[in-house]
Design an enzyme around this catalytic site. Structure first.
Site, short mmCIF file in Angstrom:
data_model
loop_
_atom_site.label_atom_id
_atom_site.label_comp_id
_atom_site.label_asym_id
_atom_site.label_seq_id
_atom_site.Cartn_x
_atom_site.Cartn_y
_atom_site.Cartn_z
N VAL A 498 0.68 -1.22 -0.03
CA VAL A 498 0.13 0.10 -0.06
C VAL A 498 0.72 1.09 -0.03
O VAL A 498 2.07 1.30 0.12
CB VAL A 498 -1.09 0.14 1.28
CG1 VAL A 498 -1.68 -1.17 1.12
CG2 VAL A 498 -0.10 -0.01 2.40
N GLU A 499 0.19 2.28 -0.20
CA GLU A 499 0.95 3.56 -0.57
C GLU A 499 2.13 3.67 -1.27
O GLU A 499 3.02 4.34 -0.90
CB GLU A 499 1.20 4.07 1.17
CG GLU A 499 -0.19 4.34 2.00
CD GLU A 499 0.33 5.14 3.28
OE1 GLU A 499 1.18 6.11 3.14
OE2 GLU A 499 -0.17 4.56 4.14
N GLY A 500 2.30 3.25 -2.28
CA GLY A 500 2.98 3.07 -3.32
C GLY A 500 4.07 1.74 -3.26
O GLY A 500 4.66 1.95 -2.08
#
Length: 812
Positions: A498-500
Site C-alpha cells: 500500500v501507499e506506493g
C-alpha cells in the site's frame, strides 16, 4: 620539494574545507607571487603560469565573461542531458520540504542541526490519551474474534473509537478533534498495531489517508465547518479513493474522469461534474459515509474556460449520492479490515463538492502529494515499528522460556543471530520513526524521508517478523487465540504494497525524487534552464553551476581525504559521550555518496529514469545515511545510556555496512568502467573497511532481549504490554518474569538432576514434591518452581479445535 609538498597540502586543505572563488584567486595569486619573486623560475614557466592565473581569475570572478564562454555552452549541453520534468513530476517534487535529508545529500552534514531538533516528547494530554483510551481500546480488542469470527471490529469497538475521538486525532480542537502531534498519532497507531492490525488500520486511515487533512489544507471554510466536526466524532466515516485496476502506483494514469457540464441539483440547473470511476483497494470504503475521490477533469464544452483538459481534481462525495456504489469487500489476507471497491457511472455532483471549490480544479495531484507525504511518514512507519517492538518483547521472552536440550533456545547462536536482527532493526525503525515525526511536528513535510520510511520500515518489518516466526516455529504458525505473531506476519505483504509499492518506491522515488529535491544545486539549475526569461535563466544557471562545480570539487577531495584517513578528519558534534566515530564515518560516506551521485547524474542525465537498479542502490545509500543519523539522534536524546550501547553499535555498524555495500554495487554496475575505476579510487581508496556486526555484539543484544532491563523497556516502549495469564501476550510475559525470578531455584534443580540426587519427571507435581522431600527445594521454592513451570507450559502451548469449531464443518 618541501615547498611543493606544503603547497599541495594547502591546496588539498583548501579544497577540503571549500574556500570559494575569491579564496582560490587569492591563494593562487599569493602562491604565484611567491614562486615568481622568491624562487628561481624559468621565463617559460612564468609566461605559462601568469596568463593561466589571469584567465582563472577572470573566469572565476567576472561573471559576464564566464557566462558567455562557459555557462552558455554548458547550458545548451545540459538541456539535452538533464531529465525532462513533467507537470506531474514537478508537482511531486514541489510537494513537501527538505530538511535533514538535504544535509545528508550535501556531503557535509551539519550535525548541530540534527541535535538542535527538539527531542520528541508527548504532552501530558497526549500521554493521558495513550495511557487511557488507547490502553482501554487495546484491552477491548480480541484479534482472534476480529479476524476469525467477526471479520470486523465489534460494534462496541466501533462506538468506542467514535466516542473517544480516534477518528479525529489530527483534527483541531475548534472542530471537536483531539489536535494531537504527529508523535502522538504515530504512538497511538503503533500501540494499537501491537494488539490488532485491523484496529490500527481503521484508526490510521482517517487520520492520514482520509479527507480530513485535505480539508484542513485545502478545503473551504464552509467545508471545514460542515465536515470536520462530523469526522472528529465519527458521525461521518471517510475513505479516499485513488487507486484503480489500471492506476496503482502510477496514479497519474487513472482513467476516472469528471466532465464539467450542466445538470439538475436540488431542483435547479447548475454547473457541476458528471463523474465516472472504478476504484479498488479502498480502505474503509465498505462502511464509508463520505467518499474522497480523485479523478481527471475535462471541460469539453468550455463552460469554465478555453482549456479542455484540466488535470486531477479531488472531491468529497456523500456515499448516499445516487449512483455511488460501495459495500462490497476485499479480503486482504487475514487482516479483514474494511477494504473494498467503489464505482460510479455518470454521477452528477455540484461544484461545492470539490475540495476547496472550483478554484482547486486541476490541483488535485499537488494536494495529494502534499498530504500523502505526511501520511506516509507517520502511519505505516508506526505500524511497522509496532510489529518490531512486539517481536522484541515476545520473541525475547519466548526464547528465554522455551528450552531444548535443557537450554533456553535463545542461548543457541543461530537463535542469537535472529534475536540480534530483531532488536537492532527495531531500534533503527523506532529511531527513524521518532526523527521523522519530530520533523513533521516542527512544521516540515518530509517527502523524501516519508518515501525512505515507507520502504525501509516495511522491509525491516518483513525481516524482523520473519525472524520472529522462525524462532517461534510451530508456536508461531498455528493460528488461534493464543497466537500473537501470525497476524502480524500476514500483514507484511499489505504494508509492502500500500501507499506506493515498495519496488517502485525504492527504484524510482527515493533517489529519483531525492536527487533533485535534496541536491544543493540541481533543482536550481533545472529551473534556470527552463526559465522562459532566457537572460535571467542564464544568470541563475551560471550562479548555480559554479556553486555546483565548487561543491563537487570539495566533495571529491573530502571523500578521498576521509577515505585515506578512515574518517579521522571529519568533525563530530560537541557533548556526545559515545559514538563520535559513527558521526565521522557517516560524514565520510555522505561525501562519498555526494560524489557518486554527481557523477551519475552527469553521466546518465535523463537516462537515470530507466536505470532503476542504479537509482535504487543510490536510494539505499541515502536511506542508510538517514537511518544511521536517526539512531545517533535517538541515542543522544535518550541521554547516551551505557546499557543501550549494543543497540547503537549494531544499528550503526549495520547501516554503515549496508551503505558501503550499496555504493560498491553501484560502482560494480556502473555504465562507464573507466569512471567506475576513478570513483572507486576516490570513494574507497583503501578498499572495503566496514564490517557487519560481529558475533559478540549479537550475543549482547540477544541477552538484552532475554533479560528485564531499562534498555529492554526503552526498546519495547509503546507496545501493548500486560502479564495476564489469560492474554496472548500476557501469558508469555508472565511466564518470562516468573522463570527469571526463579533463576536460583532452576539452578538448584539442574544441579540436583546432574548429580543424580533428583530424577527428572514429566509430571510436574511429582517432580516438585520429590524435590521438596529431598530438601533440594524449600516449600516456598517448590511452590514458586511449580507456578513458574505451569506458566511456561501454558505459554508454549498452541490452539487446537474440535471439528465442529471450524468454518465449513458439516456433521453427518
Amino acid at each position: 620539494m618541501l615547498v611543493l609538498v606544503m603547497f599541495l597540502l594547502i591546496v588539498i586543505g583548501a579544497a577540503f574545507y571549500g574556500i570559494g572563488p575569491v579564496g582560490w584567486s587569492a591563494f593562487f595569486g599569493l602562491s604565484l607571487v611567491y614562486y615568481s619573486f622568491f624562487t628561481s623560475p624559468s621565463l617559460i614557466c612564468l609566461l605559462l603560469l601568469w596568463p593561466l592565473f589571469i584567465g582563472l581569475v577572470l573566469f572565476l570572478n567576472f561573471t559576464a565573461l564566464r557566462r558567455q564562454y562557459i555557462s552558455t555552452p554548458i547550458a545548451k549541453w545540459a538541456r539535452d542531458v538533464l531529465p525532462e520534468i513533467s507537470d506531474t513530476e514537478r508537482e511531486a517534487l514541489e510537494a513537501g520540504t527538505v530538511s535533514w535529508d538535504g544535509e545528508l545529500f550535501s556531503g557535509n552534514p551539519d550535525w548541530r542541526k540534527l541535535h538542535e531538533l527538539k527531542k520528541p516528547v508527548l504532552t501530558q494530554e497526549e500521554q493521558a490519551f495513550i495511557d487511557g483510551p488507547v490502553e482501554t481500546l487495546c484491552e477491548m480488542l480480541d484479534d482472534w474474534e476480529i479476524t476469525y469470527q467477526r471479520y470486523d471490529l465489534s460494534p462496541e469497538t466501533w462506538q468506542f473509537l467514535k466516542d473517544h475521538g480516534f477518528f479525529g486525532i489530527i483534527i483541531p480542537k475548534q472542530y471537536g478533534g483531539l489536535e494531537m502531534s504527529a508523535l502522538a498519532h504515530s504512538t497511538a497507531v503503533m500501540k494499537i498495531a501491537t494488539r490488532s492490525i485491523t484496529a490500527a488500520v481503521t484508526v490510521m486511515v482517517p487520520n492520514s489517508l482520509g479527507p480530513a487533512e485535505l480539508l484542513l489544507m485545502y478545503g473551504t471554510q464552509s467545508q471545514r465547518d460542515d465536515y470536520l466536526p462530523k469526522l472528529a466524532k465519527g458521525e461521518e466515516i471517510p475513505c479516499f479513493a485513488l487507486t484503480g485496476p489500471k492506476a496503482g502506483s502510477d496514479a497519474g494514469a487513472m482513467p476516472d474522469k469528471g466532465i464539467i457540464c450542466k445538470g439538475e441539483w436540488e431542483g435547479k440547473e447548475v454547473i457541476g461534474l458528471r463523474l465516472s470511476w472504478n476504484k479498488r483497494y479502498i480502505t474503509l470504503a465498505p462502511v464509508a459515509t463520505v467518499l474522497g475521490l480523485a479523478f481527471k477533469t475535462y471541460d469539453p464544452d468550455h463552460l469554465l474556460g478555453e482549456q479542455a483538459s484540466l488535470g486531477v481534481t479531488c472531491a468529497l462525495v456523500p456515499t448516499s449520492t445516487p449512483g455511488v456504489h460501495i459495500g462490497d469487500r476485499h479480503l486482504p489476507l487475514n487482516m479483514v479490515f474494511m477494504n473494498g471497491p467503489t464505482w460510479g457511472e455518470d454521477v452528477f455532483i455540484p461544484m461545492d463538492y470539490l475540495i476547496g471549490g472550483e478554484e482547486n480544479i486541476g490541483k488535485g495531484w499537488s494536494m495529494l502529494m502534499n498530504c500523502l507525504s505526511v501520511g506516509r511518514s507517520i502511519s505505516l512507519p508506526a505500524l511497522s515499528t509496532g510489529a518490531g517492538k512486539l517481536s522484541c518483547l515476545t520473541t525475547g521472552a519466548y526464547s528465554r522460556i522455551r528450552e531444548q536440550f535443557n537450554t533456553p533456545i535463545g542461548y543457541f547462536e543461530g537463535v542469537e543471530e535472529a534475536l540480534a536482527q530483531i532488536g537492532g532493526l527495531s531500534y533503527l525503525m523506532d529511531s527513524a520513526r521518532t526523527l521523522t515525526t519530530s520533523l513533521v511536528d516542527q512544521g516540515e513535510k518530509p517527502s523524501v524521508p516519508s518515501a525512505i520510511l515507507k520502504y525501509h520500515n516495511t522491509e525491516n518489518m518483513r525481516q524482523v517478523v520473519s525472524h520472529a516466526m522462525d524462532v517461534h516455529a510451530g508456536r508461531g504458525v498455528i493460528k488461534g487465540p493464543r497466537n500473537y505473531i501470525a497476524r502480524v506476519y500476514q500483514a507484511v505483504p499489505i504494508s509492502i504494497t500500500v501507499e506506493g509499492a515498495n519496488i517502485l518506491t525504492r527504484s524510482m522515488m527515493i533517489f529519483g525524487q531525492g536527487s533533485i529535491r535534496c541536491h544543493p544545486f540541481l533543482l536550481k539549475e533545472m529551473d534556470a534552464l527552463h526559465n522562459p526569461d532566457t537572460n535571467q535563466g542564464l544568470v541563475d544557471f551560471d550562479k548555480a553551476l559554479f556553486c555546483h562545480i565548487g561543491h563537487s570539487t570539495q566533495m571529491v577531495v573530502r571523500s578521498l581525504v576521509l577515505g585515506l584517513t578512515h574518517s579521522r578528519l571529519a568533525s563530530t558534534p560537541a557533548g556526545i559521550s559515545y559514538g563520535q566515530h559513527y558521526y565521522r564515518h557517516l560524514s565520510r560516506l555522505s561525501a562519498a555518496f555526494a560524489v557518486v551521485s554527481d557523477f551519475t547524474l552527469m553521466l546518465l542525465g535523463g537516462e537515470l529514469k530507466r536505470r532503476e537498479k542504479i537509482s535504487a542502490r543510490l536510494g539505499d545509500c541515502l536511506s542508510q545515511l538517514y537511518y544511521g543519523s536517526a539512531a545517533l539522534k535517538r541515542f543522544a536524546d535518550d541521554g547516551c545510556p551505557e546499557e543501550d550501547q549494543p543497540l547503537l553499535d549494531w544499528a550503526m555498524q549495520h547501516s554503515i555496512y549496508q551503505l558501503q555495500d550499496a555504493l560498491i554495487a553501484v560502482l560494480n554496475n556502473y555504465p562507464s568502467k573507466p569512471v567506475a575505476v576513478l570513483l572507486r579510487g576516490i570513494v574507497f581508496p583503501l578498499g572495503r573497511r566496514y564490517k557487519k556486526p560481529n558475533d559478540a555484539l549479537e550475543h549482547k543484544i540477544a541477552q538484552l532481549l532475554m533479560n528485564p532491563s531499562k534498555a529492554r523497556d526503552r526498546l519495547v516502549e509503546g507496545v501493548y504490554r500486560n502479564t495476564r495469564p489469560d492474554d496472548p501476550i500476557g501469558r508469555v510475559e508472565n511466564a518470562f518474569l516468573k522463570k527469571l525470578a526463579n533463576k536460583e531455584i532452576d539452578q538448584k534443580i539442574k544441579q540436583a538432576v546432574k548429580s543424580g540426587q533428583l530424577e527428572h519427571s514429566d509430571d510436574l507435581e511429582v517432580f516438585a514434591k520429590r524435590a521438596l522431600e529431598l530438601d533440594v527445594l524449600s516449600e516456598q521454592e517448590a511452590t514458586l518452581f511449580r507456578e513458574a513451570e505451569e506458566a511456561v507450559n501454558d505459554a508454549i502451548q498452541v490452539d487446537a479445535f474440535a471439528a465442529d469449531e471450524l468454518p465449513g464443518f458439516q456433521s453427518d
